[in-house]
Scaffold this motif. Structure first.
Motif, PDB file in Angstrom:
ATOM      1  N   LEU A 169      21.883  48.576 -24.177  1.00  0.00           N
ATOM      2  CA  LEU A 169      21.661  46.916 -24.314  1.00  0.00           C
ATOM      3  C   LEU A 169      22.001  46.423 -22.804  1.00  0.00           C
ATOM      4  O   LEU A 169      22.806  46.323 -21.969  1.00  0.00           O
ATOM      5  CB  LEU A 169      22.715  46.554 -25.287  1.00  0.00           C
ATOM      6  CG  LEU A 169      22.680  47.162 -26.488  1.00  0.00           C
ATOM      7  CD1 LEU A 169      23.790  46.791 -27.543  1.00  0.00           C
ATOM      8  CD2 LEU A 169      21.301  47.069 -27.491  1.00  0.00           C
ATOM      9  N   ASN A 170      20.911  45.230 -22.615  1.00  0.00           N
ATOM     10  CA  ASN A 170      21.254  44.339 -21.600  1.00  0.00           C
ATOM     11  C   ASN A 170      21.690  44.678 -20.324  1.00  0.00           C
ATOM     12  O   ASN A 170      22.571  44.290 -19.624  1.00  0.00           O
ATOM     13  CB  ASN A 170      22.290  43.214 -22.149  1.00  0.00           C
ATOM     14  CG  ASN A 170      21.605  42.477 -23.187  1.00  0.00           C
ATOM     15  OD1 ASN A 170      20.571  42.439 -23.421  1.00  0.00           O
ATOM     16  ND2 ASN A 170      22.446  41.913 -23.935  1.00  0.00           N
ATOM     17  N   SER A 174      21.643  40.966 -29.243  1.00  0.00           N
ATOM     18  CA  SER A 174      20.793  41.922 -28.933  1.00  0.00           C
ATOM     19  C   SER A 174      21.103  43.089 -29.564  1.00  0.00           C
ATOM     20  O   SER A 174      20.143  44.002 -29.877  1.00  0.00           O
ATOM     21  CB  SER A 174      20.736  41.974 -27.256  1.00  0.00           C
ATOM     22  OG  SER A 174      20.500  40.993 -26.504  1.00  0.00           O
ATOM     23  N   GLY A 175      22.425  43.504 -29.688  1.00  0.00           N
ATOM     24  CA  GLY A 175      22.695  44.864 -30.381  1.00  0.00           C
ATOM     25  C   GLY A 175      22.466  44.737 -31.751  1.00  0.00           C
ATOM     26  O   GLY A 175      22.010  45.972 -32.230  1.00  0.00           O
ATOM     27  N   ALA A 233      18.782  45.560 -31.680  1.00  0.00           N
ATOM     28  CA  ALA A 233      18.608  46.873 -31.476  1.00  0.00           C
ATOM     29  C   ALA A 233      18.750  47.956 -32.426  1.00  0.00           C
ATOM     30  O   ALA A 233      18.248  48.957 -32.511  1.00  0.00           O
ATOM     31  CB  ALA A 233      19.308  47.301 -30.132  1.00  0.00           C
TER      32      ALA A 233
END
Length: 389
Positions: free
Chosen positions: A196-197, A313-314, A317
């Motif tokens: 992530l990111n 975002s997690g 995802a």
């Protein structure tokens, strides 16, 4: 012919016979199938999905940012780059405001003239991408079935290029709790690993592993990467595909600029998945808020940032992994008083626009009670999920 005097007696006997037959049938059914019916009712009670609160469903289905987002898209399509709404947009990475740089710079040169043919060509691509995204941005409970199509259209790893799902997937969050255990080898043992990111892995391999199959980020990351030469945004290697959700429509400019220069696929999440994630996490957030505070539902918005409230975002995802994997393992999601917010930074505070506790409730349901997750089609079968803390 039957005599008239006999007809009344015959009619009465016929009625009694019909009633007796009905009563006997009911007794037989009750006696012969009573146990089966009671067992079925019990099983149905045990297996039936949780009863969703209609008020929560209705509230979660309302997109508070819809009006402003629509206006923003219209202004961008009309090339109204000088509007206040364009130049002043809230960053999902910061609580403050900043003047938005359009990303209008050449891959090889410095800033790009907004009146140049080069920028006009870029803008035509931008408008096409934006219109297509906006046209498909709607609620669809069946979108989870479509996620696997990414494997068919994009060469994710090893030339799969088919609809076959990955056997095991690891979604690696950025929580400091990862530093408590040496899970790097276990993470790398999965067939597909999502990070992530652009979280740094150098120096942390024994905790977080080194394998990366997909880099998942929000578009703010690409917005920053586009300022670098060649739009460099590859901490995991140039061949690792990048997937992102559009946190701001104007970031399609960055996508239009960088897409052609990336050696690996640069993928935008399905906007229908964006809408689904927004509804799910809002439902969990409202549910948690009402349970903990006992306050009216109408007060939730002011406490959670209103139109700025957003999934992390997690969270998205993980939802993506559920659509492409036969088994999903989650690492680095959660917090501890003794752990940093991010394992690779000194960030101390969570972003107020996310409700991480509500997201943790969702993850627990993924593990123990997936039928309790709203808005997803009943036909979709959630894969087994394991959380490692």
């Amino acid at each position: 012919m039957m005599k008239r005097s006999v007809r009344p007696l015959f009619s009465v006997l016929l009625v009694f016979a019909a009633a007796a037959a009905t009563l006997c049938f009911r007794i037989i059914v009750s006696g012969a199938f009573g146990d089966i019916l009671s067992i079925s009712d019990t099983e149905a009670t045990e297996k039936a999905p949780s009863v969703f609160n209609s008020a929560l469903l209705s509230s979660a289905a309302v997109d508070l940012a819809e009006k402003s987002l629509r206006q923003n898209v219209e202004q961008l399509v009309d090339m109204d780059f000088r509007s206040d709404n364009f130049n002043r947009q809230r960053s999902f990475l910061s609580a403050g405001r900043y003047r938005l740089d359009t990303g209008s710079r050449s891959v090889r040169r410095g800033p790009m003239d907004l009146r140049s043919p080069e920028f006009y060509t870029l803008w035509l691509k931008f408008r096409r991408y934006l219109r297509d995204w906006w046209r498909h941005r709607r609620f669809d409970p069946d979108v989870m079935f479509e996620i696997v199509n990414v494997l068919k259209t994009v060469n994710m790893t090893g030339g799969l290029g088919s609809r076959r799902k990955y056997r095991t997937c690891a979604v690696v969050g950025n929580s400091g709790i990862l530093l408590k255990r040496n899970l790097g080898g276990e993470i790398d043992s999965h067939e597909f690993v999502i990070r992530l990111n652009n979280a740094r892995i150098g120096g942390y391999e024994r905790f977080v592993g080194s394998k990366t199959s997909l880099s998942f980020m929000n578009s703010n990351i690409l917005h920053l990467c586009s300022r670098r030469g060649g739009c460099f945004c590859h901490p995991y290697g140039e061949k690792v595909p990048i997937m992102m959700y559009m946190s701001q429509p104007v970031h399609f400019l960055d996508y239009a600029l960088c897409n052609s220069s990336h050696k690996s696929p640069l993928i935008i999440t399905d906007p229908k998945l964006d809408v689904l994630c927004a509804r799910i996490i809002k439902y969990y957030s409202i549910k948690r808020y009402l349970k903990q505070t006992g306050k009216p539902l109408e007060t939730w918005s002011s406490v959670h940032g209103g139109s700025e409230f957003h999934y992390s975002s997690g969270m998205q995802a993980i939802m993506f992994a559920l659509g492409i994997c036969d088994k999903v393992s989650i690492y680095g999601f959660g917090k501890s008083d003794s752990a940093k917010h991010h394992y690779h930074t000194n960030q101390k505070k969570e972003l107020s626009l996310h409700d991480y506790e509500a997201e943790y409730d969702l993850y627990e349901d993924l593990v123990n009670n997936p039928v309790a997750i709203p808005f997803v089609s009943d036909k979709f079968k959630f894969p087994p999920v394991t959380i490692h803390r």
